[in-house]
Design an enzyme around this catalytic site. Structure first.
Site, PDB file in Angstrom:
ATOM      1  CB  CYS A  46      -0.956   0.002   1.186  1.00 39.11           C
ATOM      2  SG  CYS A  46      -0.133   0.254   2.757  1.00 39.11           S
ATOM      3  CB  CYS A  48       0.172   4.375   4.377  1.00 43.90           C
ATOM      4  SG  CYS A  48      -0.516   2.802   4.867  1.00 43.90           S
TER       5      CYS A  48
END
Length: 142
Positions: A46, A48
């Site tokens: 992902c 993040c």
């Protein structure tokens, strides 16, 4: 699962920082059976993880006098068995990825979950990890 060729750079970002990959449940158990403190990073594909978690972990490790004795990582969504085993050590906490944990003698003493990582910058994550290393990984003098 993503093709392995796509996640190689994401794996290497942590391995270049001295964090050992654990790709099986047995690898995780063996690593966490070692005495002392262990940083366990649940890596992820992902955004993040890419923009915040991995840079924050690298920055923290390069700016602490109290690094954990051992450093391991699992890759959520890729190494399912290893990730499930790692998360089993986070008893009482929902599974998230990414996540950053510190264990002492195989027992969880610190956990930073995705909801914290998403709200922080890489520098804030690094600062919090350095604080956690100071609290949980500092060597005591006899």
């Amino acid at each position: 699962m993503y093709p392995e060729i796509m996640v190689i750079p994401m794996r290497e970002e942590l391995s270049r920082a001295g964090i050992n990959e654990t790709r099986t449940a047995e690898d995780v158990d063996a690593a966490l059976a070692q005495p002392g403190t262990t940083l366990l990073v649940v890596n992820s594909i992902c955004g993040c993880a890419a923009g915040k978690m991995r840079p924050g972990v690298r920055l923290a490790l390069s700016n602490t006098a109290n690094a954990p004795d051992h450093k391991i990582t699992v890759f959520a969504g890729q190494d399912r068995e290893a990730t499930e085993k790692a998360r089993s050590y986070f008893e009482g906490h929902p599974p998230t990825s990414p996540a950053i944990a510190i264990l002492r003698d195989g027992k969880l003493v610190y956990l930073m979950q995705r909801f914290v990582i998403e709200q922080a910058t890489a520098q804030q994550i690094a600062g919090e990890l350095v604080r956690a290393f100071d609290e949980f990984c500092a060597k005591t003098s006899a």
